[in-house]
Write a protein that holds these residues in place. Structure first.
Motif, PDB file in Angstrom:
ATOM      1  N   LEU A 113     -17.203  28.198  25.355  1.00  0.00           N
ATOM      2  CA  LEU A 113     -18.088  28.613  24.120  1.00  0.00           C
ATOM      3  C   LEU A 113     -18.117  27.482  23.129  1.00  0.00           C
ATOM      4  N   ASN A 114     -16.835  26.679  23.077  1.00  0.00           N
ATOM      5  CA  ASN A 114     -16.858  25.482  22.097  1.00  0.00           C
ATOM      6  C   ASN A 114     -18.082  24.533  22.442  1.00  0.00           C
ATOM      7  N   ARG A 115     -18.033  24.481  24.015  1.00  0.00           N
ATOM      8  CA  ARG A 115     -19.208  23.355  24.180  1.00  0.00           C
ATOM      9  C   ARG A 115     -20.656  23.976  24.391  1.00  0.00           C
ATOM     10  N   PHE A 116     -20.835  25.298  24.129  1.00  0.00           N
ATOM     11  CA  PHE A 116     -22.031  25.746  24.082  1.00  0.00           C
ATOM     12  C   PHE A 116     -22.863  25.300  22.734  1.00  0.00           C
ATOM     13  N   PHE A 117     -22.243  25.509  21.495  1.00  0.00           N
ATOM     14  CA  PHE A 117     -22.735  25.074  20.346  1.00  0.00           C
ATOM     15  C   PHE A 117     -22.223  23.758  19.977  1.00  0.00           C
ATOM     16  N   SER A 118     -22.659  22.802  20.778  1.00  0.00           N
ATOM     17  CA  SER A 118     -22.403  21.263  20.435  1.00  0.00           C
ATOM     18  C   SER A 118     -23.619  20.579  20.506  1.00  0.00           C
ATOM     19  N   ARG A 119     -23.432  19.408  19.974  1.00  0.00           N
ATOM     20  CA  ARG A 119     -24.537  18.403  19.849  1.00  0.00           C
ATOM     21  C   ARG A 119     -24.890  17.903  21.358  1.00  0.00           C
ATOM     22  N   ASN A 120     -24.025  17.716  21.970  1.00  0.00           N
ATOM     23  CA  ASN A 120     -24.328  17.296  23.160  1.00  0.00           C
ATOM     24  C   ASN A 120     -25.021  18.369  24.292  1.00  0.00           C
ATOM     25  N   THR A 121     -24.836  19.284  24.048  1.00  0.00           N
ATOM     26  CA  THR A 121     -25.499  20.477  24.753  1.00  0.00           C
ATOM     27  C   THR A 121     -27.099  20.559  24.274  1.00  0.00           C
ATOM     28  N   PHE A 122     -27.085  20.557  22.980  1.00  0.00           N
ATOM     29  CA  PHE A 122     -28.573  20.801  22.248  1.00  0.00           C
ATOM     30  C   PHE A 122     -29.215  19.408  22.417  1.00  0.00           C
ATOM     31  N   ASP A 156     -29.206  17.417  25.098  1.00  0.00           N
ATOM     32  CA  ASP A 156     -29.824  17.687  26.484  1.00  0.00           C
ATOM     33  C   ASP A 156     -30.723  18.552  26.571  1.00  0.00           C
ATOM     34  N   ILE A 157     -30.675  19.762  25.642  1.00  0.00           N
ATOM     35  CA  ILE A 157     -31.860  20.709  25.799  1.00  0.00           C
ATOM     36  C   ILE A 157     -33.089  19.928  25.290  1.00  0.00           C
ATOM     37  N   ILE A 158     -33.008  19.106  24.006  1.00  0.00           N
ATOM     38  CA  ILE A 158     -34.059  18.688  23.342  1.00  0.00           C
ATOM     39  C   ILE A 158     -34.636  17.576  24.291  1.00  0.00           C
ATOM     40  N   ASP A 159     -33.738  17.121  24.778  1.00  0.00           N
ATOM     41  CA  ASP A 159     -34.241  15.662  25.645  1.00  0.00           C
ATOM     42  C   ASP A 159     -35.074  16.256  27.229  1.00  0.00           C
ATOM     43  N   SER A 160     -34.379  17.132  27.603  1.00  0.00           N
ATOM     44  CA  SER A 160     -34.931  17.421  29.050  1.00  0.00           C
ATOM     45  C   SER A 160     -34.984  19.057  29.312  1.00  0.00           C
ATOM     46  N   THR A 161     -34.636  20.010  28.262  1.00  0.00           N
ATOM     47  CA  THR A 161     -34.525  21.382  28.515  1.00  0.00           C
ATOM     48  C   THR A 161     -33.725  21.954  29.652  1.00  0.00           C
ATOM     49  N   ASP A 162     -32.574  21.059  29.756  1.00  0.00           N
ATOM     50  CA  ASP A 162     -31.936  21.473  31.082  1.00  0.00           C
ATOM     51  C   ASP A 162     -30.394  21.140  30.902  1.00  0.00           C
ATOM     52  N   TYR A 201     -37.682  18.234  16.826  1.00  0.00           N
ATOM     53  CA  TYR A 201     -38.090  19.608  16.354  1.00  0.00           C
ATOM     54  C   TYR A 201     -38.891  20.349  17.233  1.00  0.00           C
ATOM     55  N   SER A 202     -40.186  19.819  17.351  1.00  0.00           N
ATOM     56  CA  SER A 202     -40.984  20.203  18.201  1.00  0.00           C
ATOM     57  C   SER A 202     -40.574  20.689  19.602  1.00  0.00           C
ATOM     58  N   ARG A 203     -39.840  19.857  20.174  1.00  0.00           N
ATOM     59  CA  ARG A 203     -39.183  20.152  21.513  1.00  0.00           C
ATOM     60  C   ARG A 203     -38.256  21.291  21.531  1.00  0.00           C
ATOM     61  N   LEU A 204     -37.366  21.175  20.257  1.00  0.00           N
ATOM     62  CA  LEU A 204     -36.460  22.329  20.113  1.00  0.00           C
ATOM     63  C   LEU A 204     -37.228  23.686  20.005  1.00  0.00           C
ATOM     64  N   ASN A 205     -38.285  23.643  19.068  1.00  0.00           N
ATOM     65  CA  ASN A 205     -39.008  25.004  18.801  1.00  0.00           C
ATOM     66  C   ASN A 205     -39.802  25.478  20.243  1.00  0.00           C
ATOM     67  N   SER A 206     -40.090  24.571  20.920  1.00  0.00           N
ATOM     68  CA  SER A 206     -40.738  24.871  22.173  1.00  0.00           C
ATOM     69  C   SER A 206     -39.732  25.595  23.237  1.00  0.00           C
ATOM     70  N   PHE A 207     -38.481  25.032  23.366  1.00  0.00           N
ATOM     71  CA  PHE A 207     -37.570  25.402  24.070  1.00  0.00           C
ATOM     72  C   PHE A 207     -37.039  26.870  23.647  1.00  0.00           C
ATOM     73  N   LEU A 208     -36.755  27.079  22.149  1.00  0.00           N
ATOM     74  CA  LEU A 208     -36.302  28.149  21.739  1.00  0.00           C
ATOM     75  C   LEU A 208     -37.346  29.544  21.966  1.00  0.00           C
TER      76      LEU A 208
END
Length: 286
Positions: A9-18, A20-26, A272-279
């Motif tokens: 759970l600590n790693r879920f809300f982390s800059r590294n996790t998000f 990765d999501i912003i860069d590749s959504t994976d 922000y655009s990529r994050l919004n698309s992912f969300l």
């Protein structure tokens, strides 16, 4: 089991996790947490899933991220304004790191003590914070309040006390008062980046030291130490306030659960655009 739960759970809300999501959504951590804690995630949008994981934090595991995110939402975005106030995190001060610093007309360093923490290092942390900031507060849970008050009575400084209630609201038990007796120019200088202390020296002296690179740092420090403490502190806070840059209009659309995380990620318009698309896409982890 609890240790494993806390780690994931600590790693879920982390800059590294998000990131990765912003860069590749994976991201494997994101997928594993969703699959572990959410039923039928494939039928839900990611923004809904993140909200459910955050609710898990609120109900069963109020970790440091939950506290930091609450502080930022309630104080920076609630009481103050993103236009006039700046937040910083993990500021190294002597042998400690300030969890959260809020800078408006004054700067307040916050130490977070969650239900998962003990208070063993609190006195040393508080004393370190006062070497760089003249207002200090502690935020904790109601279960820790009596013990915290006993600790602070021993420290005997005008420390603020906040309690994060079970419903997520923030109660002020005691407001911090100014205490500048422990401010240390050496400690303040070490917090500053090179460009920041150079800016201060330029403002005070009108020029930078003309010495060899080997002597440059020590000469900058010597000049810094000659400046009146009140002036040093004023210029120090002004430099810190310039550190955080946020795309304010785009940031407003970030969900509550991710406000702290995205505030410190230095996101650009494309991010922000990529994050919004992912969300607002459905979960793709199956």
């Amino acid at each position: 089991m609890r240790e494993n739960k806390s780690a994931v759970l600590n790693r879920f809300f982390s800059r590294n996790t998000f990131r990765d999501i912003i860069d590749s959504t994976d991201d494997e951590i994101y997928k594993s947490v969703i699959l572990r804690y959410v039923k039928n995630p494939e039928n839900k949008k990611n923004v809904e899933l993140i909200s459910e994981i955050y609710t898990e934090l609120k109900k069963n595991y109020r970790n440091e991220y939950y506290y930091k995110n609450t502080l930022l939402n309630k104080l920076l975005l609630g009481v103050h304004s993103i236009n006039t106030t700046v937040a910083l995190t993990e500021i190294p001060i002597s042998k400690s790191k300030a969890d959260f610093v809020l800078i408006n007309g004054k700067a307040i360093a916050y130490e977070i003590k969650t239900e998962l923490d003990n208070l063993d290092r609190l006195e040393n942390q508080i004393n370190d914070y006062y070497k760089a900031f003249d207002h200090v507060s502690v935020i904790t849970c109601k279960e820790n309040l009596a013990l915290l008050e006993n600790k602070l009575e021993i420290i005997n400084k005008p420390i603020g006390i906040y309690v994060l209630q079970n419903n997520g609201s923030l109660s002020i038990i005691q407001k911090p008062l100014k205490y500048s007796d422990s401010l240390d120019k050496n400690i303040i200088f070490k917090i500053l980046r090179k460009s920041e202390y150079e800016s201060i020296i330029m403002q005070v002296y009108g020029e930078l030291p003309q010495v060899t690179q080997f002597k440059y740092y020590s000469e900058c420090l010597n000049l810094f130490l000659k400046v009146d403490l009140d002036k040093v502190y004023e210029l120090f806070i002004a430099q810190l306030k310039k550190r955080t840059k946020v795309e304010k209009e785009l940031y407003q659309n970030v969900p509550y659960e991710l406000k702290f995380l995205t505030y410190f990620m230095d996101l650009k318009e494309a991010d922000y655009s990529r994050l919004n698309s992912f969300l607002y896409n459905q979960f793709g982890g199956m």
